[in-house]
Design a protein around this motif. Structure first.
Motif, mmCIF file in Angstrom:
data_model
loop_
_atom_site.group_PDB
_atom_site.id
_atom_site.type_symbol
_atom_site.label_atom_id
_atom_site.label_comp_id
_atom_site.label_asym_id
_atom_site.label_seq_id
_atom_site.Cartn_x
_atom_site.Cartn_y
_atom_site.Cartn_z
ATOM 1 N N ASN A 31 -26.380 -31.919 -12.748
ATOM 2 C CA ASN A 31 -27.042 -32.772 -11.749
ATOM 3 C C ASN A 31 -26.048 -33.261 -10.695
ATOM 4 O O ASN A 31 -26.354 -33.270 -9.502
ATOM 5 C CB ASN A 31 -27.726 -33.968 -12.408
ATOM 6 C CG ASN A 31 -29.006 -33.576 -13.096
ATOM 7 O OD1 ASN A 31 -29.606 -32.557 -12.783
ATOM 8 N ND2 ASN A 31 -29.416 -34.383 -14.065
ATOM 9 N N ASP A 35 -26.280 -32.376 -6.790
ATOM 10 C CA ASP A 35 -26.346 -33.450 -5.791
ATOM 11 C C ASP A 35 -25.225 -33.307 -4.759
ATOM 12 O O ASP A 35 -25.459 -33.409 -3.555
ATOM 13 C CB ASP A 35 -26.257 -34.824 -6.455
ATOM 14 C CG ASP A 35 -27.511 -35.198 -7.213
ATOM 15 O OD1 ASP A 35 -28.555 -34.535 -7.015
ATOM 16 O OD2 ASP A 35 -27.453 -36.153 -8.024
ATOM 17 N N ASP A 38 -25.790 -30.468 -2.488
ATOM 18 C CA ASP A 38 -27.046 -30.627 -1.761
ATOM 19 C C ASP A 38 -27.998 -29.452 -2.019
ATOM 20 O O ASP A 38 -28.586 -28.876 -1.092
ATOM 21 C CB ASP A 38 -26.793 -30.810 -0.261
ATOM 22 C CG ASP A 38 -28.007 -31.377 0.463
ATOM 23 O OD1 ASP A 38 -28.833 -32.062 -0.191
ATOM 24 O OD2 ASP A 38 -28.139 -31.130 1.679
#
Length: 189
Positions: A31, A35, A38
Protein backbone atom coordinates in the motif's frame (compact mmCIF):
# COMPACT_ATOMS: atom_id res chain seq x y z
CA UNK A 1 7.63 -3.11 -24.11
CA UNK A 2 4.83 -0.56 -23.92
CA UNK A 3 6.08 2.83 -22.69
CA UNK A 4 3.21 3.09 -20.20
CA UNK A 5 4.24 -0.20 -18.60
CA UNK A 6 7.86 0.98 -18.38
CA UNK A 7 6.74 4.29 -16.89
CA UNK A 8 4.62 2.50 -14.26
CA UNK A 9 7.41 0.08 -13.38
CA UNK A 10 9.88 2.95 -13.11
CA UNK A 11 7.49 4.85 -10.84
CA UNK A 12 6.94 1.81 -8.59
CA UNK A 13 10.67 1.09 -8.46
CA UNK A 14 11.45 4.73 -7.59
CA UNK A 15 8.80 4.76 -4.85
CA UNK A 16 10.15 1.51 -3.44
CA UNK A 17 13.74 2.82 -3.48
CA UNK A 18 12.66 5.98 -1.66
CA UNK A 19 10.89 3.91 0.99
CA UNK A 20 13.97 1.70 1.39
CA UNK A 21 15.96 4.83 2.19
CA UNK A 22 13.44 5.81 4.86
CA UNK A 23 12.63 2.56 6.63
CA UNK A 24 13.49 -1.09 7.05
CA UNK A 25 12.40 -3.36 4.20
CA UNK A 26 10.27 -5.46 6.57
CA UNK A 27 8.21 -2.39 7.50
CA UNK A 28 7.37 -1.42 3.91
CA UNK A 29 3.93 -2.39 2.62
CA UNK A 30 2.55 -2.70 -0.90
CA UNK A 31 0.00 0.00 0.00
CA UNK A 32 2.81 2.44 0.85
CA UNK A 33 4.60 1.63 -2.39
CA UNK A 34 1.40 2.11 -4.40
CA UNK A 35 0.57 5.40 -2.65
CA UNK A 36 4.09 6.75 -3.18
CA UNK A 37 4.06 5.68 -6.86
CA UNK A 38 0.57 7.11 -7.31
CA UNK A 39 -0.80 3.83 -8.65
CA UNK A 40 -3.30 1.33 -7.29
CA UNK A 41 -2.28 -1.63 -5.18
CA UNK A 42 -3.56 -3.86 -8.00
CA UNK A 43 -1.22 -2.15 -10.45
CA UNK A 44 1.75 -3.02 -8.26
CA UNK A 45 0.58 -6.65 -8.24
CA UNK A 46 0.23 -6.62 -12.03
CA UNK A 47 3.98 -6.09 -12.28
CA UNK A 48 5.34 -7.77 -9.13
CA UNK A 49 4.27 -10.88 -7.23
CA UNK A 50 4.95 -9.26 -3.86
CA UNK A 51 7.41 -6.90 -2.21
CA UNK A 52 10.10 -9.61 -2.24
CA UNK A 53 9.76 -9.87 -6.02
CA UNK A 54 9.94 -6.08 -6.23
CA UNK A 55 13.08 -6.13 -4.05
CA UNK A 56 14.70 -8.74 -6.32
CA UNK A 57 13.85 -6.75 -9.44
CA UNK A 58 15.02 -3.52 -7.79
CA UNK A 59 18.34 -5.11 -6.84
CA UNK A 60 18.71 -6.57 -10.33
CA UNK A 61 17.95 -3.20 -11.89
CA UNK A 62 20.43 -1.19 -9.83
CA UNK A 63 23.05 -3.91 -9.83
CA UNK A 64 22.86 -4.19 -13.63
CA UNK A 65 22.98 -0.40 -14.02
CA UNK A 66 26.13 -0.29 -11.92
CA UNK A 67 27.91 -3.02 -13.83
CA UNK A 68 26.72 -1.94 -17.28
CA UNK A 69 27.92 1.58 -16.59
CA UNK A 70 31.22 0.56 -15.06
CA UNK A 71 32.34 -2.45 -17.07
CA UNK A 72 33.77 -2.22 -20.59
CA UNK A 73 31.94 -3.81 -23.47
CA UNK A 74 35.00 -5.88 -24.37
CA UNK A 75 36.88 -8.29 -22.11
CA UNK A 76 40.30 -6.72 -22.58
CA UNK A 77 40.26 -4.61 -19.44
CA UNK A 78 38.45 -6.02 -16.42
CA UNK A 79 38.74 -5.34 -12.67
CA UNK A 80 40.90 -4.28 -10.92
CA UNK A 81 41.79 -1.62 -13.46
CA UNK A 82 42.18 1.68 -11.65
CA UNK A 83 40.13 3.40 -14.33
CA UNK A 84 37.21 0.97 -13.89
CA UNK A 85 37.31 1.28 -10.12
CA UNK A 86 37.28 5.09 -10.34
CA UNK A 87 34.42 4.90 -12.82
CA UNK A 88 32.44 2.62 -10.46
CA UNK A 89 33.01 4.85 -7.44
CA UNK A 90 32.06 7.97 -9.42
CA UNK A 91 28.87 6.28 -10.60
CA UNK A 92 28.06 5.27 -7.02
CA UNK A 93 28.79 8.81 -5.87
CA UNK A 94 26.27 10.17 -8.38
CA UNK A 95 23.62 7.62 -7.37
CA UNK A 96 24.48 7.36 -3.68
CA UNK A 97 20.95 7.49 -2.29
CA UNK A 98 19.75 4.22 -3.85
CA UNK A 99 22.98 2.32 -3.24
CA UNK A 100 23.07 3.57 0.35
CA UNK A 101 19.53 2.26 0.80
CA UNK A 102 20.41 -1.10 -0.75
CA UNK A 103 23.60 -1.53 1.28
CA UNK A 104 22.42 0.07 4.52
CA UNK A 105 18.95 -1.47 4.84
CA UNK A 106 18.96 -4.36 7.31
CA UNK A 107 16.34 -6.14 5.25
CA UNK A 108 18.53 -6.23 2.13
CA UNK A 109 21.76 -8.13 2.86
CA UNK A 110 21.54 -9.81 -0.53
CA UNK A 111 22.73 -6.73 -2.45
CA UNK A 112 26.18 -6.77 -0.84
CA UNK A 113 26.42 -10.50 -1.40
CA UNK A 114 25.46 -10.12 -5.06
CA UNK A 115 28.00 -7.33 -5.55
CA UNK A 116 30.73 -9.39 -3.93
CA UNK A 117 29.90 -12.43 -6.07
CA UNK A 118 30.04 -10.39 -9.28
CA UNK A 119 33.40 -8.88 -8.36
CA UNK A 120 34.72 -12.32 -7.44
CA UNK A 121 33.57 -13.66 -10.81
CA UNK A 122 35.29 -10.81 -12.68
CA UNK A 123 38.44 -11.27 -10.65
CA UNK A 124 38.35 -15.02 -11.29
CA UNK A 125 38.19 -14.41 -15.04
CA UNK A 126 41.06 -11.97 -14.75
CA UNK A 127 43.21 -14.35 -12.71
CA UNK A 128 42.50 -17.18 -15.15
CA UNK A 129 43.41 -15.05 -18.15
CA UNK A 130 46.59 -13.52 -16.70
CA UNK A 131 47.73 -16.16 -14.22
CA UNK A 132 49.18 -15.75 -10.74
CA UNK A 133 52.28 -16.75 -8.84
CA UNK A 134 52.18 -20.52 -8.40
CA UNK A 135 52.72 -20.15 -4.65
CA UNK A 136 49.62 -18.00 -4.28
CA UNK A 137 46.20 -19.57 -3.94
CA UNK A 138 43.76 -18.40 -6.61
CA UNK A 139 40.83 -18.50 -4.17
CA UNK A 140 42.67 -16.55 -1.46
CA UNK A 141 43.73 -13.85 -3.93
CA UNK A 142 40.19 -13.48 -5.31
CA UNK A 143 38.65 -13.40 -1.83
CA UNK A 144 41.21 -10.86 -0.62
CA UNK A 145 40.70 -8.51 -3.56
CA UNK A 146 36.92 -8.72 -3.60
CA UNK A 147 36.70 -8.26 0.17
CA UNK A 148 38.96 -5.23 -0.02
CA UNK A 149 37.06 -3.60 -2.85
CA UNK A 150 33.57 -4.35 -1.52
CA UNK A 151 34.55 -3.54 2.07
CA UNK A 152 35.96 -0.14 1.19
CA UNK A 153 33.05 0.58 -1.14
CA UNK A 154 30.48 -0.38 1.51
CA UNK A 155 32.24 1.67 4.22
CA UNK A 156 32.40 4.66 1.88
CA UNK A 157 28.70 4.53 0.93
CA UNK A 158 27.36 3.82 4.42
CA UNK A 159 29.42 6.68 5.85
CA UNK A 160 27.93 9.19 3.38
CA UNK A 161 30.90 9.41 1.00
CA UNK A 162 33.34 11.07 3.41
CA UNK A 163 36.11 11.11 0.77
CA UNK A 164 35.76 12.04 -2.93
CA UNK A 165 35.61 9.07 -5.30
CA UNK A 166 38.98 9.74 -6.93
CA UNK A 167 40.69 10.00 -3.52
CA UNK A 168 39.20 6.79 -2.10
CA UNK A 169 40.19 4.87 -5.23
CA UNK A 170 43.71 6.34 -5.08
CA UNK A 171 44.05 5.08 -1.50
CA UNK A 172 42.56 1.65 -2.32
CA UNK A 173 44.85 1.30 -5.36
CA UNK A 174 47.85 2.34 -3.27
CA UNK A 175 47.05 -0.38 -0.72
CA UNK A 176 46.71 -3.00 -3.46
CA UNK A 177 50.06 -1.92 -4.89
CA UNK A 178 51.69 -1.89 -1.46
CA UNK A 179 50.71 -5.49 -0.90
CA UNK A 180 51.94 -6.32 -4.41
CA UNK A 181 48.56 -7.48 -5.64
CA UNK A 182 48.35 -5.16 -8.64
CA UNK A 183 51.46 -6.47 -10.50
CA UNK A 184 49.63 -9.75 -11.06
CA UNK A 185 47.08 -7.99 -13.20
CA UNK A 186 48.36 -4.91 -14.91
CA UNK A 187 50.40 -1.79 -14.73
CA UNK A 188 47.42 0.28 -15.87
CA UNK A 189 46.43 3.39 -13.99
Amino acid sequence: MDRRILKTQKSVMKAFAELLAEKDFNQITINEIADRADVSRGTVYLHYIDKFDLLDKCMDNYFNKLFETCMPLDDTNRLPSKYLIIHAFEYLEQHASIYTALLNNKGVPAFRKRMSAAIQESLGELVDSRGIDQEMSREVLIQFLSSAIVGVLEWWIINSLPIPAADIVKQLWSLLERFQVIPYFSDSN
